[in-house]
Design a protein around this motif. Sequence first.
Motif, mmCIF file in Angstrom:
data_model
loop_
_atom_site.group_PDB
_atom_site.id
_atom_site.type_symbol
_atom_site.label_atom_id
_atom_site.label_comp_id
_atom_site.label_asym_id
_atom_site.label_seq_id
_atom_site.Cartn_x
_atom_site.Cartn_y
_atom_site.Cartn_z
ATOM 1 N N UNK A 124 69.839 37.391 27.529
ATOM 2 C CA UNK A 124 68.660 38.036 26.851
ATOM 3 C C UNK A 124 67.890 37.358 26.159
ATOM 4 N N UNK A 125 67.553 35.866 26.574
ATOM 5 C CA UNK A 125 66.292 35.415 25.816
ATOM 6 C C UNK A 125 66.188 34.809 26.803
ATOM 7 N N UNK A 126 65.864 34.780 27.988
ATOM 8 C CA UNK A 126 65.460 34.120 29.072
ATOM 9 C C UNK A 126 63.743 33.892 29.024
ATOM 10 N N UNK A 127 62.983 34.594 28.733
ATOM 11 C CA UNK A 127 61.731 35.216 28.578
ATOM 12 C C UNK A 127 60.987 34.039 26.886
ATOM 13 N N UNK A 128 60.941 32.707 27.423
ATOM 14 C CA UNK A 128 60.798 31.813 25.811
ATOM 15 C C UNK A 128 59.230 32.318 26.014
ATOM 16 N N UNK A 146 50.440 22.473 28.864
ATOM 17 C CA UNK A 146 50.944 21.658 27.690
ATOM 18 C C UNK A 146 50.959 20.629 27.605
ATOM 19 N N UNK A 147 50.876 19.588 26.890
ATOM 20 C CA UNK A 147 51.179 18.027 27.008
ATOM 21 C C UNK A 147 51.855 17.615 26.650
ATOM 22 N N UNK A 148 52.648 16.304 27.371
ATOM 23 C CA UNK A 148 54.231 16.409 27.601
ATOM 24 C C UNK A 148 54.425 16.026 26.120
ATOM 25 N N UNK A 149 53.975 16.023 25.124
ATOM 26 C CA UNK A 149 54.129 16.141 23.416
ATOM 27 C C UNK A 149 54.674 17.024 23.715
ATOM 28 N N UNK A 150 53.950 17.845 23.514
ATOM 29 C CA UNK A 150 54.079 19.332 23.211
ATOM 30 C C UNK A 150 55.254 19.574 23.575
ATOM 31 N N UNK A 151 55.079 19.985 25.456
ATOM 32 C CA UNK A 151 56.507 19.974 25.710
ATOM 33 C C UNK A 151 58.142 19.741 25.542
ATOM 34 N N UNK A 152 58.003 18.269 25.290
ATOM 35 C CA UNK A 152 58.990 17.403 24.317
ATOM 36 C C UNK A 152 59.387 18.181 23.154
ATOM 37 N N UNK A 153 58.278 18.612 22.444
ATOM 38 C CA UNK A 153 58.502 19.164 20.441
ATOM 39 C C UNK A 153 59.433 20.250 21.722
ATOM 40 N N UNK A 154 58.327 20.901 22.093
ATOM 41 C CA UNK A 154 59.321 22.255 22.279
ATOM 42 C C UNK A 154 60.730 22.598 22.982
ATOM 43 N N UNK A 155 60.878 21.350 23.893
ATOM 44 C CA UNK A 155 62.957 21.200 24.541
ATOM 45 C C UNK A 155 63.371 20.406 23.155
ATOM 46 N N UNK A 156 62.845 20.028 22.361
ATOM 47 C CA UNK A 156 63.335 18.920 20.948
ATOM 48 C C UNK A 156 64.078 20.627 20.307
ATOM 49 N N UNK A 157 62.565 21.413 19.845
ATOM 50 C CA UNK A 157 63.804 22.403 18.953
ATOM 51 C C UNK A 157 64.191 23.573 19.473
ATOM 52 N N UNK A 161 65.087 25.643 32.942
ATOM 53 C CA UNK A 161 64.498 25.586 33.596
ATOM 54 C C UNK A 161 63.248 27.137 33.559
ATOM 55 N N UNK A 162 64.498 28.259 33.968
ATOM 56 C CA UNK A 162 65.357 29.366 33.780
ATOM 57 C C UNK A 162 63.511 30.180 32.232
ATOM 58 N N UNK A 163 64.135 30.463 31.722
ATOM 59 C CA UNK A 163 63.587 29.448 30.806
ATOM 60 C C UNK A 163 62.128 29.579 29.743
ATOM 61 N N UNK A 164 62.133 28.121 30.443
ATOM 62 C CA UNK A 164 59.767 28.059 30.102
ATOM 63 C C UNK A 164 59.430 27.817 31.324
ATOM 64 N N UNK A 187 56.693 20.651 39.426
ATOM 65 C CA UNK A 187 56.958 19.789 40.111
ATOM 66 C C UNK A 187 58.053 19.547 39.231
ATOM 67 N N UNK A 188 58.423 19.980 37.661
ATOM 68 C CA UNK A 188 59.543 19.424 37.271
ATOM 69 C C UNK A 188 60.269 21.150 37.243
ATOM 70 N N UNK A 189 60.132 22.085 37.668
ATOM 71 C CA UNK A 189 60.973 23.173 38.109
ATOM 72 C C UNK A 189 62.492 23.250 39.340
ATOM 73 N N UNK A 190 61.771 21.922 40.065
ATOM 74 C CA UNK A 190 63.189 21.598 40.238
ATOM 75 C C UNK A 190 64.590 20.253 39.399
ATOM 76 N N UNK A 191 65.439 21.649 39.972
ATOM 77 C CA UNK A 191 66.042 20.883 38.354
ATOM 78 C C UNK A 191 67.167 19.515 38.748
ATOM 79 N N UNK A 192 66.294 18.691 40.082
ATOM 80 C CA UNK A 192 66.983 17.528 39.767
ATOM 81 C C UNK A 192 65.786 16.393 39.218
#
Length: 328
Positions: free
Chosen positions: A82-86, A94-105, A129-132, A139-144
């Motif tokens: 139900x929360x798949x749409x972040x 987003x910068x990598x720092x912003x993306x990391x902060x999003x994941x860490x949060x 990946x589906x949520x984000x 290039x980050x849409x591939x799970x590996x």
Amino acid sequence: MSAHKKLKITYRQAACMYYAVEHTAENAQRCAEKLARDEDSILVYKSDPEDPFVMSKAKVNARPITYKKYLQDYPRAETPEASSDVGDKENKDLTEAQLVETLDTLFLIDDPGNDALYNSVSLSNSAVIKMLAPHLRDDLLDPKRFGQWCKIKDHLSRYQAEIQDMKNAGIEVLGYVRKSPSQGKNDNNRVKLLQQMVSRLQERSRVDKVYVSPCCTSSGPLPVRDMPRPTSILKKLHNVDGSCQDLLNYLKATPKDICLVALDFAGLSTDCHDIYQFVCDNTRIQKLVIDLIPSLSKVIIFDRQDIISKPEILEAFNCRQAPAKRSR
């Protein structure tokens, strides 16, 4: 992502802490409303979320890394599906720092003990990946690849925790950027690449100051770099504190111990003897840090005592075999 447990507190929970009252729904509402009366201020924290204080929004916007905002209280979805749409709106800038902060949060390894914010669920890389997806580079849409990227960022989180420990111990973290001469005379491209390197130091190493040598060889002696002063290029750069000569002057004048960070070995120097003398002459330098995250997914830290007693460890600097992309 980070192996370090991060305490997550909502704005209303922090409001109760600020006014030293028990956290109840009624108290949280009353404290939040009380803070909201000053429209120009906001409740923030620096390193400890349990130590909230009020700061003007202008200062917070000017120094978003120093002053951290609390999470707002939003209703939680009952299931991950139900929360798949972040966020429905696509934002891949987003910068990598912003993306990391999003994941860490959003995704924690350890239980933060805050049921107002988190559910305990098991998620695969594909589910994350589906949520984000609206915010991830293609290039980050591939799970590996996403999994490999997460491992690098986990190392980055550990490294940034170590940088914060240094700062807590009173060590000032300085960054140094160097770019070699080139045949072309396109200053705009040089400025662009230098600015990217400055940003990498600020994002990954949380440096307090950055010094730049806009045009010098990797083997050029540190004491005579940027003579004469490269004023024209320095004026075009943002968030820099001067040239190598300004760095040398600062090292002589500061009462603080220093950690100096560079992007790869050649980003500082490929002359190990020059580096040894540089450390010996500047007694405030306690650590040299070489950021190899883009190429080798690691950071190497040299302690002053080891450099002085075992100068052979600096042979690692005499290893440039191919151009390194320090702007990554």
